[in-house]
Write a protein that holds these residues in place. Structure first.
Motif, PDB file in Angstrom:
ATOM      1  N   ASP A  25      45.662  90.247  40.077  1.00  0.00           N
ATOM      2  CA  ASP A  25      46.215  91.004  38.948  1.00  0.00           C
ATOM      3  C   ASP A  25      47.619  91.507  39.276  1.00  0.00           C
ATOM      4  O   ASP A  25      48.521  91.493  38.425  1.00  0.00           O
ATOM      5  CB  ASP A  25      45.311  92.189  38.602  1.00  0.00           C
ATOM      6  N   ALA A  26      47.810  91.958  40.512  1.00  0.00           N
ATOM      7  CA  ALA A  26      49.143  92.395  40.936  1.00  0.00           C
ATOM      8  C   ALA A  26      50.129  91.230  40.888  1.00  0.00           C
ATOM      9  O   ALA A  26      51.265  91.386  40.432  1.00  0.00           O
ATOM     10  CB  ALA A  26      49.081  92.992  42.335  1.00  0.00           C
ATOM     11  N   VAL A  27      49.687  90.061  41.346  1.00  0.00           N
ATOM     12  CA  VAL A  27      50.548  88.874  41.313  1.00  0.00           C
ATOM     13  C   VAL A  27      50.949  88.544  39.874  1.00  0.00           C
ATOM     14  O   VAL A  27      52.107  88.209  39.615  1.00  0.00           O
ATOM     15  CB  VAL A  27      49.872  87.672  42.004  1.00  0.00           C
ATOM     16  N   ASP A  28      50.005  88.652  38.933  1.00  0.00           N
ATOM     17  CA  ASP A  28      50.343  88.411  37.526  1.00  0.00           C
ATOM     18  C   ASP A  28      51.470  89.340  37.073  1.00  0.00           C
ATOM     19  O   ASP A  28      52.375  88.922  36.352  1.00  0.00           O
ATOM     20  CB  ASP A  28      49.114  88.600  36.633  1.00  0.00           C
ATOM     21  N   HIS A  29      51.424  90.596  37.512  1.00  0.00           N
ATOM     22  CA  HIS A  29      52.482  91.546  37.157  1.00  0.00           C
ATOM     23  C   HIS A  29      53.805  91.160  37.819  1.00  0.00           C
ATOM     24  O   HIS A  29      54.864  91.280  37.200  1.00  0.00           O
ATOM     25  CB  HIS A  29      52.088  92.970  37.557  1.00  0.00           C
ATOM     26  N   LEU A  30      53.753  90.710  39.066  1.00  0.00           N
ATOM     27  CA  LEU A  30      54.977  90.285  39.755  1.00  0.00           C
ATOM     28  C   LEU A  30      55.598  89.072  39.072  1.00  0.00           C
ATOM     29  O   LEU A  30      56.821  88.960  38.961  1.00  0.00           O
ATOM     30  CB  LEU A  30      54.680  89.971  41.225  1.00  0.00           C
ATOM     31  N   LEU A  31      54.764  88.161  38.616  1.00  0.00           N
ATOM     32  CA  LEU A  31      55.257  86.971  37.922  1.00  0.00           C
ATOM     33  C   LEU A  31      55.911  87.321  36.584  1.00  0.00           C
ATOM     34  O   LEU A  31      56.906  86.716  36.194  1.00  0.00           O
ATOM     35  CB  LEU A  31      54.116  85.975  37.694  1.00  0.00           C
ATOM     36  N   ALA A  32      55.351  88.313  35.882  1.00  0.00           N
ATOM     37  CA  ALA A  32      55.825  88.651  34.536  1.00  0.00           C
ATOM     38  C   ALA A  32      56.980  89.651  34.532  1.00  0.00           C
ATOM     39  O   ALA A  32      57.744  89.710  33.565  1.00  0.00           O
ATOM     40  CB  ALA A  32      54.665  89.204  33.711  1.00  0.00           C
ATOM     41  N   ALA A  33      57.117  90.444  35.577  1.00  0.00           N
ATOM     42  CA  ALA A  33      58.136  91.500  35.586  1.00  0.00           C
ATOM     43  C   ALA A  33      59.534  90.902  35.465  1.00  0.00           C
ATOM     44  O   ALA A  33      59.851  89.901  36.103  1.00  0.00           O
ATOM     45  CB  ALA A  33      58.021  92.320  36.867  1.00  0.00           C
ATOM     46  N   GLU A  34      60.355  91.531  34.663  1.00  0.00           N
ATOM     47  CA  GLU A  34      61.729  91.070  34.480  1.00  0.00           C
ATOM     48  C   GLU A  34      62.719  91.828  35.350  1.00  0.00           C
ATOM     49  O   GLU A  34      63.790  91.322  35.657  1.00  0.00           O
ATOM     50  CB  GLU A  34      62.130  91.206  33.013  1.00  0.00           C
ATOM     51  N   LEU A  35      62.376  93.052  35.733  1.00  0.00           N
ATOM     52  CA  LEU A  35      63.287  93.887  36.506  1.00  0.00           C
ATOM     53  C   LEU A  35      62.559  94.477  37.707  1.00  0.00           C
ATOM     54  O   LEU A  35      61.401  94.901  37.592  1.00  0.00           O
ATOM     55  CB  LEU A  35      63.841  95.014  35.630  1.00  0.00           C
ATOM     56  N   PHE A  36      63.255  94.488  38.827  1.00  0.00           N
ATOM     57  CA  PHE A  36      62.729  95.035  40.076  1.00  0.00           C
ATOM     58  C   PHE A  36      63.782  95.978  40.646  1.00  0.00           C
ATOM     59  O   PHE A  36      64.954  95.890  40.298  1.00  0.00           O
ATOM     60  CB  PHE A  36      62.466  93.914  41.089  1.00  0.00           C
ATOM     61  N   TRP A  37      63.361  96.850  41.548  1.00  0.00           N
ATOM     62  CA  TRP A  37      64.273  97.748  42.242  1.00  0.00           C
ATOM     63  C   TRP A  37      64.136  97.478  43.728  1.00  0.00           C
ATOM     64  O   TRP A  37      63.033  97.484  44.275  1.00  0.00           O
ATOM     65  CB  TRP A  37      63.936  99.205  41.930  1.00  0.00           C
TER      66      TRP A  37
END
Length: 170
Positions: A25-37
């Protein structure tokens, strides 16, 4: 290879009925996220935090930075960093923190895969390519590409209660 971390939940910061967030589930969020810090530390010890675009690929996070940028200078002095993504609501979504070392990517085949993933994810706004010379390019610039393989990750679930999940990859 698919990462299979040791997963634990911290009951001190979780609702009574909370369950750990599964790593997929975390990986799905990493794949979908458009912005990171990306958080790094300057040579004088002061923190430096900056937003970046990036891609999750082959169990690692990839981002680029101009060689003259502060985060590149910081990472040249110390590769330790944190990468975060999530949402700005206190009671909804999943916030993620990756802890690891940023390593400069020079392998042309890996750079091509990163460029392809980057262009697929962001389109022309952040289109990237790797020429026959093996150099990563983005809009006429030649940024340094960094890979962060997490040593540890934290997940802060905030939907229908709170959960604080820890993933260890060692």
């Amino acid at each position: 290879m698919v990462l299979t971390p040791k997963t634990t939940i911290d009951p001190r910061y979780s609702s009574d009925d909370a369950r750990p967030t599964p790593w997929p589930d975390a990986v799905d969020h990493l794949l979908a996220a458009e912005l990171f810090w990306v958080s790094t530390v300057r040579t004088d010890g002061r923190p430096h935090v900056t937003p970046v675009v990036g891609v999750w690929l082959d169990d690692a996070f990839y981002f680029s930075s101009g060689p003259e940028e502060q985060k590149s200078k910081n990472l040249a002095a110390s590769p330790h960093c944190a990468v975060t993504t999530g949402c700005n609501k206190w009671d909804d979504g999943l916030d993620l923190v990756l802890h690891g070392d940023a390593v400069t990517v020079r392998d042309p085949e890996v750079l091509r895969r990163v460029a392809d993933a980057h262009t697929t994810k962001y389109g022309t706004a952040w289109a990237a390519e790797v020429g026959d010379d093996g150099v990563f390019r983005m809009h006429g610039h030649e940024p340094v590409v960094f890979e962060v393989r997490p040593a540890q990750a934290l997940g802060f679930g905030k939907t229908n209660g709170f959960s604080h999940t820890r993933w260890d990859f060692g």
